[in-house]
Design an enzyme around this catalytic site. Structure first.
Site, short mmCIF file in Angstrom:
data_model
loop_
_atom_site.label_atom_id
_atom_site.label_comp_id
_atom_site.label_asym_id
_atom_site.label_seq_id
_atom_site.Cartn_x
_atom_site.Cartn_y
_atom_site.Cartn_z
N GLY A 33 0.78 -1.23 0.00
CA GLY A 33 0.00 0.00 0.00
C GLY A 33 0.81 1.28 0.00
N GLU A 56 4.12 -6.69 1.39
CA GLU A 56 3.65 -7.02 0.04
C GLU A 56 3.51 -5.77 -0.83
OE1 GLU A 56 -0.24 -8.52 0.94
OE2 GLU A 56 0.48 -10.35 1.88
N PRO A 57 4.58 -5.03 -1.06
CA PRO A 57 4.46 -3.81 -1.87
C PRO A 57 4.38 -4.12 -3.37
CG PRO A 57 6.74 -4.16 -1.28
CD PRO A 57 5.97 -5.29 -0.66
N TYR A 73 -10.39 5.71 -11.65
CA TYR A 73 -10.20 6.38 -10.35
C TYR A 73 -9.90 7.86 -10.49
CZ TYR A 73 -8.40 1.53 -9.88
OH TYR A 73 -8.20 0.19 -9.96
N CYS A 79 -15.03 4.98 -27.56
CA CYS A 79 -16.34 5.63 -27.58
C CYS A 79 -16.97 5.68 -26.21
CB CYS A 79 -17.24 4.93 -28.58
SG CYS A 79 -16.57 5.09 -30.23
N GLU A 80 -16.32 6.36 -25.29
CA GLU A 80 -16.86 6.59 -23.95
C GLU A 80 -16.34 7.94 -23.49
OE1 GLU A 80 -17.67 3.98 -21.15
OE2 GLU A 80 -17.47 2.17 -22.35
N TYR A 136 -0.33 -1.38 -12.21
CA TYR A 136 -1.75 -1.33 -12.56
C TYR A 136 -1.96 -0.63 -13.91
CZ TYR A 136 -1.63 -2.49 -7.64
OH TYR A 136 -1.32 -3.09 -6.44
#
Ligand code: LLP
Length: 457
Positions: A267, A301-302, A345, A373-374, A402
């Site tokens: 995190g 757990e990075p 996000y 197309c959004e 990510y």
């Protein structure tokens, strides 16, 4: 409502750092007066010339440097703390191999990630298997391979795991993932440690379940795990969570239940725009302060902190669409199917032009969008950018975590190519997907097949 991860500059165009500011904080990027933007020792235009755009570029040097900084903080602390890279942030085999060679283990959340980690050369003995719902076949495969630790997230999963391990005649090393009910102060879609989130065992139920674990066949209780969310800047929520875990460890021991390990999760936040980065020293300091005197083996757990700064997405301007009385739309050839974070996000990614003259050009507001197309296919409104024209290339920064892992082929847009830079060398690590490859695994039902052509004259 949680807050946005990185607020887009919708109201005004005042919050974009200049190219010089972006580069000052990223020493692996330099501006060559002839070649333009250079990553390590490779001009990014050379990659775009050879492979086209959009193309993901990962830096082996940055990955190593980040892994080493983390490991140095661990070493300085003197804690028995192992580092397990969160494979979900970037699961390319070459990335995993680089980090394995630096001495990192892996944190996985699916059978696929477990297989990838093993394939990259990470021993199952160095793998932690997390996740709120693991299927029977995923559990069986991990158990048979001898996975080091399975983080169990519910009473139900503990019973299932006990029966799977018993059937296989083996014993599962188990940590209970505890939900400490701590607000990590991050985006609501990536906060995981609040009561009401689907993750972890409610704090108040953890001790009873740990006792139950000692009664179950096929289970070897090891201790506790926690993970409160992602992109966390301050060590304060980490400390709050670890303090709660520490008191759980003490309660368990007082009840006669041994505790050998505590897994502190990941995190650690990075600085995409101007956020404070969570330094390894601050993170490890939070662990030492709350858990350092417990005589337990520790793990972390990075993901993002290691991989985000190591990656970028190169893209070209398809066209510049003028708007009367407003900022133009710069339509680029990368889109939300490639980099989903901005549309999911409202994430902000820094942006640098590749051409030398644009790196020092005046900046002006523009809306940066992809061709999908959004309306959500946007990399930010009123971004402050140099005057970009058709064919100009840009790098979207800090996409190593990510990024490619969350790509899709929406709008029948093939997966972009991936390249690894290492010093003055670079290599394609995933060729651009061909359009025909989009349907090679699709099957046509027999009844829709065309009739064989008639030979009748
Ligand atoms: N461990 C567990 C159990 C996790 O769920 C996660 C991330 C990590 C470790 C690694 O967290 P990190 O160090 O990377 O923050 N797609 C989102 C992030 C989702 C994070 C999910 N869990 C984004 O693009 O911001």
């Amino acid at each position: 409502m949680g807050k946005e991860i990185h607020t887009l500059t919708d109201a005004g165009a005042t919050l974009d750092p200049s190219p010089a500011e972006l580069m000052a904080r990223r020493p692996y990027l330099t501006a060559d007066p002839v070649c333009g933007l250079v990553l390590e020792d490779v001009p990014l235009n050379a990659i775009a010339d050879a492979e086209g755009t959009p193309v993901w570029v990962m830096s082996a040097g940055v990955l190593r440097e980040r892994a080493r900084r983390l490991l140095a903080a661990v070493k300085d602390s003197g804690l028995p703390l192992s580092v397990h890279f969160a494979v979900k942030s970037n699961d390319h085999l070459a990335v995993l191999r680089i980090l394995a060679l630096e001495g990192l283990g892996a944190d996985v959340v699916s059978g696929g990630e477990f297989a990838r980690a093993c394939r990259a050369g990470i021993s199952p003995r160095r793998v932690i298997f997390s996740g709120v719902g693991k299927t029977d076949s995923e559990l069986d495969a991990a158990l048979m391979a001898g996975v080091a630790q399975i983080n169990v997230e519910s009473a139900e999963e503990l019973e299932i795991l006990s029966s799977r391990a018993s059937n296989l005649g083996c014993s599962a090393g188990v940590a209970l993932r505890v939900n400490p009910d701590v607000d990590a102060g991050t985006h609501e879609k990536i906060t995981t440690g609040l009561a009401g989130n689907k993750f972890g065992i409610p704090y108040a139920e953890a001790l009873a379940l740990y006792r139950r674990a000692y009664e179950l066949p096929g289970i070897k209780p090891l201790g506790f795990a926690t993970h409160i969310g992602s992109q966390i800047s301050s060590p304060v929520p980490f400390r709050q969570a670890y303090a709660r875990i520490a008191s759980l460890v003490r309660d368990a021991r007082a009840a006669g239940l041994p505790v050998e390990i505590v897994d502190c999760g990941g995190g650690l936040g990075v600085s995409y725009r101007d956020e404070t980065e969570c330094s390894p020293d601050a993170f490890v300091g939070a662990i030492r302060r709350e858990l350092g005197d417990l005589d337990v083996q520790l793990a972390m757990e990075p993901g993002r902190w290691i991989s985000a700064p190591a990656g970028m997405l190169l893209s070209s301007v398809i066209l510049r669409k003028s708007v009367t009385g407003g900022a133009p739309f710069i339509v680029i050839d990368a889109a939300m199917n490639d980099l989903a974070r901005p549309s999911l996000y409202d994430a902000w990614h820094g942006l640098l032009p590749l051409a030398p003259h644009l790196l020092h050009a005046d900046i002006e507001p523009a809306h940066l969008v992809g061709p999908v197309c959004e309306s959500g296919d946007s990399f930010g409104r009123n971004r402050l950018l140099p005057h970009l024209s058709r064919g100009d290339r840009i790098a979207l920064l800090d996409c190593g975590a990510y990024g490619s892992v969350m790509s899709s082929t929406y709008n029948a847009r093939p997966f972009a190519a991936q390249v690894l830079v290492d010093g003055n060398r670079w290599s394609v690590i995933r060729p651009r997907q061909k359009v025909e490859e989009l349907w090679t695994t699709e099957q046509m039902p027999e009844w829709l097949m065309p009739e064989p052509a008639s030979e009748a004259g």
